[in-house]
Write a protein that holds these residues in place. Structure first.
Motif, PDB file in Angstrom:
ATOM      1  N   ILE A  25       0.840  -1.206   0.000  1.00 32.19           N
ATOM      2  CA  ILE A  25       0.000   0.000   0.000  1.00 32.19           C
ATOM      3  C   ILE A  25       0.871   1.250   0.000  1.00 32.19           C
ATOM      4  CG2 ILE A  25      -1.582   1.356   1.449  1.00 32.19           C
ATOM      5  CD1 ILE A  25      -3.012  -1.308   2.081  1.00 32.19           C
ATOM      6  N   ALA A  26       1.883   1.282   0.827  1.00 24.00           N
ATOM      7  CA  ALA A  26       2.789   2.441   0.866  1.00 24.00           C
ATOM      8  C   ALA A  26       3.456   2.641  -0.494  1.00 24.00           C
ATOM      9  CB  ALA A  26       3.826   2.261   1.964  1.00 24.00           C
ATOM     10  N   ARG A  27       3.894   1.559  -1.102  1.00 23.09           N
ATOM     11  CA  ARG A  27       4.545   1.632  -2.412  1.00 23.09           C
ATOM     12  C   ARG A  27       3.583   2.180  -3.466  1.00 23.09           C
ATOM     13  NH1 ARG A  27       5.398  -3.356  -2.939  1.00 23.09           N
ATOM     14  NH2 ARG A  27       7.070  -3.371  -1.395  1.00 23.09           N
ATOM     15  N   PHE A  28       2.359   1.656  -3.477  1.00 23.08           N
ATOM     16  CA  PHE A  28       1.358   2.129  -4.444  1.00 23.08           C
ATOM     17  C   PHE A  28       1.098   3.623  -4.260  1.00 23.08           C
ATOM     18  CE2 PHE A  28      -2.971   3.318  -5.438  1.00 23.08           C
ATOM     19  CZ  PHE A  28      -3.086   2.920  -6.764  1.00 23.08           C
ATOM     20  N   LEU A  29       0.882   4.041  -3.018  1.00 20.32           N
ATOM     21  CA  LEU A  29       0.586   5.454  -2.757  1.00 20.32           C
ATOM     22  C   LEU A  29       1.774   6.337  -3.103  1.00 20.32           C
ATOM     23  CD1 LEU A  29      -1.399   5.110   0.585  1.00 20.32           C
ATOM     24  CD2 LEU A  29      -2.339   5.627  -1.689  1.00 20.32           C
ATOM     25  N   GLN A  30       2.990   5.880  -2.797  1.00 21.31           N
ATOM     26  CA  GLN A  30       4.183   6.657  -3.133  1.00 21.31           C
ATOM     27  C   GLN A  30       4.308   6.825  -4.646  1.00 21.31           C
ATOM     28  OE1 GLN A  30       8.274   6.334  -1.203  1.00 21.31           O
ATOM     29  NE2 GLN A  30       8.528   5.097  -3.041  1.00 21.31           N
ATOM     30  N   ARG A  67      -4.489   5.514   8.209  1.00 20.49           N
ATOM     31  CA  ARG A  67      -4.614   6.577   7.198  1.00 20.49           C
ATOM     32  C   ARG A  67      -4.218   6.070   5.814  1.00 20.49           C
ATOM     33  NH1 ARG A  67      -1.748   9.625  11.321  1.00 20.49           N
ATOM     34  NH2 ARG A  67      -3.312  10.708  12.573  1.00 20.49           N
ATOM     35  N   LEU A  68      -3.121   5.318   5.742  1.00 16.80           N
ATOM     36  CA  LEU A  68      -2.674   4.810   4.444  1.00 16.80           C
ATOM     37  C   LEU A  68      -3.680   3.824   3.860  1.00 16.80           C
ATOM     38  CD1 LEU A  68       1.140   4.250   5.088  1.00 16.80           C
ATOM     39  CD2 LEU A  68      -0.002   6.238   4.085  1.00 16.80           C
ATOM     40  N   ARG A  69      -4.193   2.938   4.687  1.00 14.67           N
ATOM     41  CA  ARG A  69      -5.188   1.971   4.197  1.00 14.67           C
ATOM     42  C   ARG A  69      -6.472   2.684   3.766  1.00 14.67           C
ATOM     43  NH1 ARG A  69      -4.033  -3.278   4.414  1.00 14.67           N
ATOM     44  NH2 ARG A  69      -2.197  -3.891   5.602  1.00 14.67           N
ATOM     45  N   THR A  70      -6.849   3.729   4.486  1.00 16.52           N
ATOM     46  CA  THR A  70      -8.034   4.496   4.099  1.00 16.52           C
ATOM     47  C   THR A  70      -7.818   5.177   2.757  1.00 16.52           C
ATOM     48  OG1 THR A  70      -8.648   4.840   6.414  1.00 16.52           O
ATOM     49  CG2 THR A  70      -9.584   6.368   4.792  1.00 16.52           C
ATOM     50  N   ALA A  71      -6.657   5.824   2.583  1.00 18.82           N
ATOM     51  CA  ALA A  71      -6.368   6.495   1.315  1.00 18.82           C
ATOM     52  C   ALA A  71      -6.383   5.498   0.160  1.00 18.82           C
ATOM     53  CB  ALA A  71      -5.014   7.203   1.392  1.00 18.82           C
ATOM     54  N   TYR A  72      -5.804   4.339   0.374  1.00 19.19           N
ATOM     55  CA  TYR A  72      -5.774   3.303  -0.660  1.00 19.19           C
ATOM     56  C   TYR A  72      -7.187   2.827  -0.999  1.00 19.19           C
ATOM     57  CZ  TYR A  72      -4.520  -1.094  -2.974  1.00 19.19           C
ATOM     58  OH  TYR A  72      -4.398  -2.128  -3.879  1.00 19.19           O
ATOM     59  N   ALA A 108      -5.634  12.764   6.229  1.00 18.74           N
ATOM     60  CA  ALA A 108      -4.549  13.114   7.151  1.00 18.74           C
ATOM     61  C   ALA A 108      -5.102  13.705   8.448  1.00 18.74           C
ATOM     62  CB  ALA A 108      -3.588  14.103   6.487  1.00 18.74           C
ATOM     63  N   ASP A 109      -6.247  14.374   8.346  1.00 15.27           N
ATOM     64  CA  ASP A 109      -6.905  14.982   9.505  1.00 15.27           C
ATOM     65  C   ASP A 109      -7.905  14.036  10.180  1.00 15.27           C
ATOM     66  OD1 ASP A 109      -5.466  17.299   9.011  1.00 15.27           O
ATOM     67  OD2 ASP A 109      -7.086  18.254   7.883  1.00 15.27           O
ATOM     68  N   ASP A 110      -7.873  12.762   9.783  1.00  6.02           N
ATOM     69  CA  ASP A 110      -8.698  11.706  10.377  1.00  6.02           C
ATOM     70  C   ASP A 110     -10.199  11.844  10.112  1.00  6.02           C
ATOM     71  OD1 ASP A 110      -6.403  10.498  11.389  1.00  6.02           O
ATOM     72  OD2 ASP A 110      -6.552  11.527  13.317  1.00  6.02           O
ATOM     73  N   HIS A 111     -10.565  12.404   8.966  1.00  2.28           N
ATOM     74  CA  HIS A 111     -11.974  12.523   8.585  1.00  2.28           C
ATOM     75  C   HIS A 111     -12.332  11.402   7.597  1.00  2.28           C
ATOM     76  CE1 HIS A 111     -12.312  16.289  10.688  1.00  2.28           C
ATOM     77  NE2 HIS A 111     -11.251  16.748  10.043  1.00  2.28           N
ATOM     78  N   PHE A 112     -12.145  10.171   8.056  1.00  2.00           N
ATOM     79  CA  PHE A 112     -12.296   9.011   7.187  1.00  2.00           C
ATOM     80  C   PHE A 112     -13.715   8.845   6.649  1.00  2.00           C
ATOM     81  CE2 PHE A 112      -9.134   7.479  10.499  1.00  2.00           C
ATOM     82  CZ  PHE A 112      -8.033   7.964   9.810  1.00  2.00           C
ATOM     83  N   LYS A 113     -14.699   8.905   7.533  1.00  2.00           N
ATOM     84  CA  LYS A 113     -16.089   8.699   7.105  1.00  2.00           C
ATOM     85  C   LYS A 113     -16.533   9.778   6.133  1.00  2.00           C
ATOM     86  CE  LYS A 113     -17.680   6.174  11.156  1.00  2.00           C
ATOM     87  NZ  LYS A 113     -18.635   6.133  12.258  1.00  2.00           N
ATOM     88  N   GLU A 114     -16.119  11.007   6.383  1.00  2.00           N
ATOM     89  CA  GLU A 114     -16.502  12.113   5.497  1.00  2.00           C
ATOM     90  C   GLU A 114     -15.926  11.919   4.096  1.00  2.00           C
ATOM     91  OE1 GLU A 114     -15.243  12.358   8.544  1.00  2.00           O
ATOM     92  OE2 GLU A 114     -16.351  13.868   9.700  1.00  2.00           O
ATOM     93  N   VAL A 115     -14.692  11.421   4.024  1.00  2.00           N
ATOM     94  CA  VAL A 115     -14.064  11.185   2.725  1.00  2.00           C
ATOM     95  C   VAL A 115     -14.784  10.054   1.991  1.00  2.00           C
ATOM     96  CG1 VAL A 115     -11.946  10.479   1.538  1.00  2.00           C
ATOM     97  CG2 VAL A 115     -11.834  12.101   3.443  1.00  2.00           C
ATOM     98  N   MET A 116     -15.112   8.996   2.688  1.00  2.00           N
ATOM     99  CA  MET A 116     -15.827   7.886   2.046  1.00  2.00           C
ATOM    100  C   MET A 116     -17.201   8.349   1.566  1.00  2.00           C
ATOM    101  SD  MET A 116     -15.666   4.847   0.902  1.00  2.00           S
ATOM    102  CE  MET A 116     -14.383   3.892   1.698  1.00  2.00           C
TER     103      MET A 116
END
Length: 127
Positions: A25-30, A67-72, A108-116
């Protein structure tokens, strides 16, 4: 029919995220965004740590991994409904549902549900 397709896309994105190692996941995001942006999303100051995660030299703290798993997962959801170029642009662009913050910054600001919620709205054509 539309709802079933979105539910299937969400299930695929969730399953894909659960099956990936944090190094993958880190590699993909990078590769998709840059080392500096991934460090910002993860909440760390040293971008070089991201490179170490990619090589499995060490692992991120729990909050950074979330955070990384959420972004992915969000990226994969949008990509599944659009394509990788649109998903990247959507993730870095200002979003009116997130008070004109980018989805990456909101994660990054921990607003996971709002982003989804914003991703689902985008895919439904609400925005």
């Amino acid at each position: 029919m539309q709802i079933q397709r979105e539910t299937a896309a969400e299930a695929r994105a969730h399953r894909d995220t659960a099956q990936q190692s944090i190094a993958d996941i880190a590699r993909f995001l990078q590769e998709t965004f840059s080392q500096r942006i991934v460090a910002m999303v993860a909440g760390i100051e040293d971008p070089k740590q991201v490179g170490k995660w990619c090589k499995s030299q060490n692992a991120p703290r729990f909050d950074s991994e979330v955070r990384l798993r959420t972004a992915y997962q969000v990226f994969k959801l949008v990509e599944g409904g659009e394509n990788c170029h649109i998903a990247r642009a959507w993730m870095i662009g200002m979003n009116p549902q997130l008070e004109d913050c980018s989805p990456l910054q909101a994660i990054a600001d921990d607003h996971f549900k709002e982003v989804m919620t914003a991703a689902r709205s985008y895919l439904q054509g609400d925005l």
